[in-house]
Design a protein around this motif. Structure first.
Motif, PDB file in Angstrom:
ATOM      1  N   UNK A 109     -26.986 -65.879 -17.998  1.00 33.53           N
ATOM      2  CA  UNK A 109     -27.027 -64.253 -17.025  1.00 33.53           C
ATOM      3  C   UNK A 109     -26.891 -63.064 -17.273  1.00 33.53           C
TER       4      UNK A 109
ATOM      5  N   UNK B 104     -29.542 -65.737 -13.130  1.00 35.14           N
ATOM      6  CA  UNK B 104     -29.014 -66.820 -14.128  1.00 35.14           C
ATOM      7  C   UNK B 104     -31.162 -66.792 -15.083  1.00 35.14           C
TER       8      UNK B 104
ATOM      9  N   UNK C  38     -31.607 -71.748 -19.159  1.00 33.94           N
ATOM     10  CA  UNK C  38     -30.676 -72.782 -19.818  1.00 33.94           C
ATOM     11  C   UNK C  38     -32.229 -73.380 -20.518  1.00 33.94           C
TER      12      UNK C  38
ATOM     13  N   UNK D  37     -24.793 -62.851 -20.725  1.00 33.66           N
ATOM     14  CA  UNK D  37     -24.057 -63.811 -20.216  1.00 33.66           C
ATOM     15  C   UNK D  37     -24.568 -64.240 -20.993  1.00 33.66           C
TER      16      UNK D  37
END
Lengths: 113, 116
Positions: A36, A46, A49, A87
């Motif tokens: 993030x 976001x 991923x 993050x």
């Protein structure tokens, strides 16, 4: 819960590629790795991923080695607007997953002209 | 715009008081998360709800409580406020489980609480 470790801060210049590495030594089989971005006084957003190998989207790439104990977020040709905190999160996926999503301390990226 | 709405955006109150922060998740999202972010600190996970039920708890103080209502909005109640409770409180939502759930969290703009 897998604990994540990231560098506290990084400096870069406009146009350079930035790689931020996150360590997650006790990652579990069902865990996914998510990154993030957060600007001051805003909620995190976001970025990307992945579960294993490499994932690429329009803003970043995520490299995950075979042992999955670390991951690297790659930002190509950064600009001043990429200055933010990044993050890394590790959380269990699947049908009962993504609970208790704990953010680490994050990496503060400063991009200079 | 993430689609997550938090109110109020700013709140100033005194020590010992009680406040309620409200969160409306994205349309269709069943899961709500609450996070606390103090000045220049990381995001501290407080609690998660899924379809009205508490699913996970983080470092949430006993003075704090939360709930998710049948219409899926959530409220975070903070009582006996202390100076150290001053922070940005973020709500995030995600689809939930199963089809359409990528695990991506969508964050609101936060509620900034100042305790004087």
């Amino acid at each position: 819960l897998a604990k994540t470790t990231q560098p506290i801060s990084m400096d870069s210049y406009e146009g350079q590629e930035v790689n931020i590495t996150c360590s997650h030594n006790n990652i579990a089989t069902n865990d996914y790795i998510t990154w993030y971005q957060q600007f001051p006084s805003q909620g995190p957003r976001f970025i990307i991923q992945g579960y294993k190998t490499k994932v690429t989207n329009e803003v970043a790439s995520l490299f995950i080695p075979a042992d999955r104990k670390s991951s690297t977020l790659s930002l190509p040709r950064v600009s001043l607007s990429d200055t933010a905190v990044y993050y890394c999160l590790v959380g269990e996926g699947g049908n009962t997953g993504f609970q208790k999503l704990v953010f680490g301390t994050g990496t503060r990226l400063l991009v200079s002209p | 715009d993430s689609g997550v709405t938090q109110t109020p955006k700013h709140l100033i109150t005194a020590t010992g008081q009680r406040v309620t922060l409200r969160c409306s998740p994205r349309s269709g999202d069943l899961s709500v998360y609450w996070y606390q972010q103090s000045l220049d600190q990381g995001l501290q996970f407080l609690i998660q709800y899924y379809n009205g039920e508490e699913r996970a708890k983080g470092n949430i103080l006993e003075r704090f409580s939360a709930q998710q209502f049948p219409d899926l909005h959530s409220e975070l109640n903070l009582s006996s406020l202390e100076l150290g409770d001053s922070a940005l409180y973020f709500c995030a939502s995600r689809r939930g489980m199963g089809t359409g759930d990528t695990g991506e969290l969508f964050f609101g703009e936060g509620s900034r609480l100042t305790v004087l």
